[in-house]
Design a protein around this motif. Sequence first.
Motif, PDB file in Angstrom:
ATOM      1  N   SER A   1       3.186  -4.886  13.620  1.00  0.00           N
ATOM      2  CA  SER A   1       2.919  -4.552  12.217  1.00  0.00           C
ATOM      3  C   SER A   1       2.130  -5.648  11.506  1.00  0.00           C
ATOM      4  O   SER A   1       1.533  -5.406  10.462  1.00  0.00           O
ATOM      5  CB  SER A   1       4.227  -4.279  11.473  1.00  0.00           C
ATOM      6  OG  SER A   1       4.994  -5.456  11.380  1.00  0.00           O
TER       7      SER A   1
ATOM      8  N   HIS B   1      -1.629  -4.488  12.834  1.00  0.00           N
ATOM      9  CA  HIS B   1      -2.100  -3.117  12.676  1.00  0.00           C
ATOM     10  C   HIS B   1      -2.500  -2.881  11.223  1.00  0.00           C
ATOM     11  O   HIS B   1      -1.779  -3.244  10.303  1.00  0.00           O
ATOM     12  CB  HIS B   1      -1.002  -2.138  13.090  1.00  0.00           C
ATOM     13  CG  HIS B   1      -1.440  -0.721  13.057  1.00  0.00           C
ATOM     14  ND1 HIS B   1      -2.375  -0.216  13.936  1.00  0.00           N
ATOM     15  CD2 HIS B   1      -1.118   0.296  12.235  1.00  0.00           C
ATOM     16  CE1 HIS B   1      -2.579   1.053  13.664  1.00  0.00           C
ATOM     17  NE2 HIS B   1      -1.835   1.396  12.631  1.00  0.00           N
TER      18      HIS B   1
ATOM     19  N   ASN C   1      -2.642  -0.626   8.377  1.00  0.00           N
ATOM     20  CA  ASN C   1      -2.200   0.613   7.754  1.00  0.00           C
ATOM     21  C   ASN C   1      -2.056   0.373   6.255  1.00  0.00           C
ATOM     22  O   ASN C   1      -2.219  -0.750   5.782  1.00  0.00           O
ATOM     23  CB  ASN C   1      -0.904   1.139   8.380  1.00  0.00           C
ATOM     24  CG  ASN C   1       0.241   0.177   8.263  1.00  0.00           C
ATOM     25  OD1 ASN C   1       0.439  -0.461   7.241  1.00  0.00           O
ATOM     26  ND2 ASN C   1       1.017   0.056   9.330  1.00  0.00           N
ATOM     27  N   ARG C   2      -1.744   1.400   5.536  1.00  0.00           N
ATOM     28  CA  ARG C   2      -1.725   1.326   4.075  1.00  0.00           C
ATOM     29  C   ARG C   2      -0.735   0.276   3.575  1.00  0.00           C
ATOM     30  O   ARG C   2      -1.074  -0.535   2.709  1.00  0.00           O
ATOM     31  CB  ARG C   2      -1.390   2.701   3.505  1.00  0.00           C
ATOM     32  CG  ARG C   2      -1.312   2.757   2.016  1.00  0.00           C
ATOM     33  CD  ARG C   2      -1.124   4.173   1.514  1.00  0.00           C
ATOM     34  NE  ARG C   2      -0.109   4.925   2.207  1.00  0.00           N
ATOM     35  CZ  ARG C   2       1.124   5.127   1.748  1.00  0.00           C
ATOM     36  NH1 ARG C   2       1.478   4.641   0.603  1.00  0.00           N
ATOM     37  NH2 ARG C   2       1.977   5.831   2.451  1.00  0.00           N
TER      38      ARG C   2
ATOM     39  N   SER D   1       0.835  -2.343   5.219  1.00  0.00           N
ATOM     40  CA  SER D   1       0.595  -3.729   5.621  1.00  0.00           C
ATOM     41  C   SER D   1      -0.669  -4.290   4.977  1.00  0.00           C
ATOM     42  O   SER D   1      -0.720  -5.467   4.628  1.00  0.00           O
ATOM     43  CB  SER D   1       0.515  -3.838   7.140  1.00  0.00           C
ATOM     44  OG  SER D   1      -0.640  -3.206   7.632  1.00  0.00           O
TER      45      SER D   1
ATOM     46  N   ASN E   1      -0.218  -7.532   6.887  1.00  0.00           N
ATOM     47  CA  ASN E   1      -1.325  -7.792   7.788  1.00  0.00           C
ATOM     48  C   ASN E   1      -1.803  -9.230   7.571  1.00  0.00           C
ATOM     49  O   ASN E   1      -2.226  -9.594   6.477  1.00  0.00           O
ATOM     50  CB  ASN E   1      -2.454  -6.799   7.536  1.00  0.00           C
ATOM     51  CG  ASN E   1      -3.506  -6.874   8.604  1.00  0.00           C
ATOM     52  OD1 ASN E   1      -4.169  -7.887   8.757  1.00  0.00           O
ATOM     53  ND2 ASN E   1      -3.657  -5.799   9.351  1.00  0.00           N
TER      54      ASN E   1
ATOM     55  N   TRP F   1      -6.627   4.041  -0.424  1.00  0.00           N
ATOM     56  CA  TRP F   1      -6.278   4.587   0.887  1.00  0.00           C
ATOM     57  C   TRP F   1      -5.955   6.072   0.759  1.00  0.00           C
ATOM     58  O   TRP F   1      -6.417   6.877   1.552  1.00  0.00           O
ATOM     59  CB  TRP F   1      -5.077   3.842   1.451  1.00  0.00           C
ATOM     60  CG  TRP F   1      -4.927   3.962   2.931  1.00  0.00           C
ATOM     61  CD1 TRP F   1      -4.529   5.057   3.633  1.00  0.00           C
ATOM     62  CD2 TRP F   1      -5.177   2.944   3.894  1.00  0.00           C
ATOM     63  NE1 TRP F   1      -4.492   4.778   4.964  1.00  0.00           N
ATOM     64  CE2 TRP F   1      -4.889   3.487   5.162  1.00  0.00           C
ATOM     65  CE3 TRP F   1      -5.591   1.624   3.813  1.00  0.00           C
ATOM     66  CZ2 TRP F   1      -5.012   2.753   6.329  1.00  0.00           C
ATOM     67  CZ3 TRP F   1      -5.707   0.900   4.980  1.00  0.00           C
ATOM     68  CH2 TRP F   1      -5.432   1.464   6.213  1.00  0.00           C
TER      69      TRP F   1
END
Length: 182
Positions: free
Chosen positions: A31, A34, A36-37, A39, A72, A153
């Motif tokens: 995590s 990766h 994504n919205r 993180s 992130n 996003w």
Amino acid sequence: MRWIASKLPDRERLLANHWLRPFAHRLSNPSLWHLNRRSAARGLALGLFAGLILPLGQIVVAALLALSARANVLVAAGATLVTNPLTFPPIYFLAYRLGCSLTGAGRVHSVGSPPRPLMSTWLFDIAAPTAAGLLLLAFVASGLGYALVHVGWRWRVGRRWQQRQRRRRLLKSPPFSSTAVS
């Protein structure tokens, strides 16, 4: 986005770094890498906060905050670059002005008041308002960054979904017939 992703170091290369080996077990969490919205939003908020609050060591602090918040790491480290040699003076001037309006510093002292020592003058007239302004800017910027990532996003996903639906309708619709009524 693909060009940026191709230039960034991948997780394996970072974990192989001899300086990062003692922390490899913490850095191996997927995590953290990766995109994504959630993180990305956390990483941007933490990076903006660290970039505005700290004048030095921002990237390291943002990366450590990202580790603890499961954000992130690369987004957090990149967001600290909001303060760079070009943006540093206007940001700090804006922070000073905001801080002056918050703390009431910078007002004209009365004529009969005794003069303050130089260090006291610097601390109360410059450093305190700048710190207060930076704190306010950091909270506002990180909150806005977090919200904008979520909104952006969602907008992008919705737009892609609509395009996909439009393509599906075009594929299902029959072609134009030559016997159309005039």
